[in-house]
Design a protein around this motif. Structure first.
Motif, PDB file in Angstrom:
ATOM      1  N   LEU A  79       0.750  -1.593   0.409  1.00 18.74           N
ATOM      2  CA  LEU A  79      -0.126  -0.309  -0.407  1.00 18.74           C
ATOM      3  C   LEU A  79       0.505   0.467   0.020  1.00 18.74           C
ATOM      4  N   CYS A  80       1.980   1.419   0.758  1.00 18.41           N
ATOM      5  CA  CYS A  80       2.897   2.125   0.525  1.00 18.41           C
ATOM      6  C   CYS A  80       3.304   2.867  -0.599  1.00 18.41           C
ATOM      7  N   GLN A  81       4.124   1.751  -1.335  1.00 18.34           N
ATOM      8  CA  GLN A  81       4.201   1.794  -2.582  1.00 18.34           C
ATOM      9  C   GLN A  81       3.638   2.163  -3.820  1.00 18.34           C
ATOM     10  N   SER A  82       2.298   2.147  -3.033  1.00 24.47           N
ATOM     11  CA  SER A  82       0.773   2.289  -3.552  1.00 24.47           C
ATOM     12  C   SER A  82       1.090   4.234  -4.132  1.00 24.47           C
ATOM     13  N   LEU A  83       1.067   4.607  -3.150  1.00 25.87           N
ATOM     14  CA  LEU A  83       1.542   6.166  -2.509  1.00 25.87           C
ATOM     15  C   LEU A  83       2.279   6.560  -3.548  1.00 25.87           C
ATOM     16  N   GLN A  84       3.935   5.569  -3.442  1.00 26.28           N
ATOM     17  CA  GLN A  84       4.723   6.399  -4.112  1.00 26.28           C
ATOM     18  C   GLN A  84       4.275   6.014  -5.494  1.00 26.28           C
ATOM     19  N   GLN A  85       3.852   5.619  -5.526  1.00 26.48           N
ATOM     20  CA  GLN A  85       2.796   5.697  -7.496  1.00 26.48           C
ATOM     21  C   GLN A  85       2.315   6.822  -7.625  1.00 26.48           C
ATOM     22  N   ASN A  86       1.252   6.302  -6.791  1.00 24.02           N
ATOM     23  CA  ASN A  86      -0.155   7.701  -6.937  1.00 24.02           C
ATOM     24  C   ASN A  86      -0.579   8.132  -6.214  1.00 24.02           C
ATOM     25  N   GLU A  87      -1.088   8.592  -4.950  1.00 23.94           N
ATOM     26  CA  GLU A  87      -1.409   8.680  -4.605  1.00 23.94           C
ATOM     27  C   GLU A  87      -3.182   9.429  -4.545  1.00 23.94           C
ATOM     28  N   GLU A  88      -3.749  10.281  -5.406  1.00 24.30           N
ATOM     29  CA  GLU A  88      -5.079  10.551  -6.222  1.00 24.30           C
ATOM     30  C   GLU A  88      -5.937   8.816  -5.840  1.00 24.30           C
ATOM     31  N   LEU A  89      -4.824   7.888  -6.760  1.00 23.50           N
ATOM     32  CA  LEU A  89      -5.296   7.230  -7.251  1.00 23.50           C
ATOM     33  C   LEU A  89      -5.790   5.925  -6.220  1.00 23.50           C
ATOM     34  N   ALA A  90      -4.310   5.793  -5.608  1.00 25.60           N
ATOM     35  CA  ALA A  90      -4.465   4.967  -4.422  1.00 25.60           C
ATOM     36  C   ALA A  90      -5.731   5.530  -3.348  1.00 25.60           C
ATOM     37  N   SER A  91      -6.046   6.589  -2.885  1.00 33.80           N
ATOM     38  CA  SER A  91      -6.988   7.330  -2.527  1.00 33.80           C
ATOM     39  C   SER A  91      -8.272   7.223  -3.187  1.00 33.80           C
ATOM     40  N   SER A  92      -8.412   6.750  -4.602  1.00 29.63           N
ATOM     41  CA  SER A  92      -9.962   6.585  -5.135  1.00 29.63           C
ATOM     42  C   SER A  92     -10.100   5.119  -4.617  1.00 29.63           C
ATOM     43  N   ILE A  93      -9.289   4.214  -4.856  1.00 36.01           N
ATOM     44  CA  ILE A  93      -9.428   2.662  -4.140  1.00 36.01           C
ATOM     45  C   ILE A  93      -9.847   2.724  -2.896  1.00 36.01           C
ATOM     46  N   GLY A  94     -10.082   3.409  -2.067  1.00 37.94           N
ATOM     47  CA  GLY A  94     -10.357   3.530  -0.713  1.00 37.94           C
ATOM     48  C   GLY A  94      -8.638   3.427   0.475  1.00 37.94           C
ATOM     49  N   VAL A  95      -7.747   3.569  -0.025  1.00 45.08           N
ATOM     50  CA  VAL A  95      -6.748   3.561   0.699  1.00 45.08           C
ATOM     51  C   VAL A  95      -6.827   4.657   1.394  1.00 45.08           C
ATOM     52  N   ASN A  96      -6.179   4.510   2.835  1.00 41.49           N
ATOM     53  CA  ASN A  96      -5.938   5.366   4.172  1.00 41.49           C
ATOM     54  C   ASN A  96      -5.000   5.877   4.130  1.00 41.49           C
ATOM     55  N   ILE A  97      -4.911   6.666   2.852  1.00 42.74           N
ATOM     56  CA  ILE A  97      -3.240   8.033   3.540  1.00 42.74           C
ATOM     57  C   ILE A  97      -2.986   8.195   4.192  1.00 42.74           C
ATOM     58  N   ALA A  98      -3.837   9.653   5.322  1.00 41.28           N
ATOM     59  CA  ALA A  98      -3.472   9.836   6.643  1.00 41.28           C
ATOM     60  C   ALA A  98      -2.755   8.453   7.507  1.00 41.28           C
ATOM     61  N   TYR A  99      -3.193   7.423   7.308  1.00 43.58           N
ATOM     62  CA  TYR A  99      -3.011   6.217   8.106  1.00 43.58           C
ATOM     63  C   TYR A  99      -1.792   5.189   8.152  1.00 43.58           C
TER      64      TYR A  99
END
Length: 205
Positions: A79-99
């Motif tokens: 999940l952290c690697q997904s944030l490195q690639q694209n935070e907006e896309l990760a957030s759109s599929i339900g990834v809790n970025i702040a957590y």
């Protein structure tokens, strides 16, 4: 970088850190026993404490590397690697970025605190001048040079920069110029770090 400078200025101003005098006469690590079994002996009783610190550092390095490797290849790591690639896309599929950011900061703080504790125990004294913005910049360069996407990246970057700086010592007054130039070139040519050279590139059809 700002936080580093703020903490250093606080250490200079607060009485608990003795200002510029720092904290001295830090005792050597004591014995660590679990269920009556001594895992780490009292360093003060050892004849060769330098060897003991070396073995302790190697053990911690291997242990931290194993934990980080397992963490990176876990669900949280992916999940952290997904944030490195694209935070907006990760957030759109339900990834809790702040957590995930809090988790990453907590893990980094834990390992940083562990390294700081060992550093203070080895030097047996600590001063505000021991922690500068330059050190923080070097730590980041280590990670960037080795490769942010690899667990072994910071280790490789540290080795290359440490020995590379010593090798460039022979160039005299041009040492810093050559060092900075090489770093800029490497970041332009290898934005993903030196370890990206080991990853085979896919040929276009």
């Amino acid at each position: 970088l700002v936080l580093t400078e703020v903490v250093r200025l606080l250490a200079l101003a607060l009485p608990i850190t003795n200002g510029a005098k720092g904290i001295v006469s830090i005792p050597l690590p004591g014995a660590l026993s679990v269920f009556g079994l001594t895992i780490i002996p009292d360093f003060a009783t050892l004849q060769n404490s330098r060897l003991a610190f070396y073995l302790l550092a190697v053990t911690l390095m291997v242990g931290c590397f194993a934990v980080m490797y397992r963490l990176v290849n876990s669900r949280i790591g992916k999940l952290c690697q997904s944030l490195q690639q694209n935070e907006e896309l990760a957030s759109s599929i339900g990834v809790n970025i702040a957590y995930l950011r809090v988790i990453a900061y907590a893990v980094s703080s834990f390992f940083g605190g562990l390294a700081g504790a060992i550093f203070a125990a080895i030097s047996q004294s600590i001063y505000p001048s021991s922690f500068t913005v330059t050190d923080s910049v070097n730590f980041m360069l280590n990670c960037f040079l080795g490769g942010l996407g690899y667990v072994f990246g910071p280790m490789l970057g540290t080795l290359v920069l440490y020995f590379g700086w010593d090798l460039l010592f022979q160039t005299g007054q041009f040492q810093l110029l050559i060092y900075s130039g090489l770093m800029i070139v490497l970041m332009l040519v290898l934005p993903n770090g030196l370890l990206s050279l080991t990853v085979p590139t896919r040929k276009k059809a």
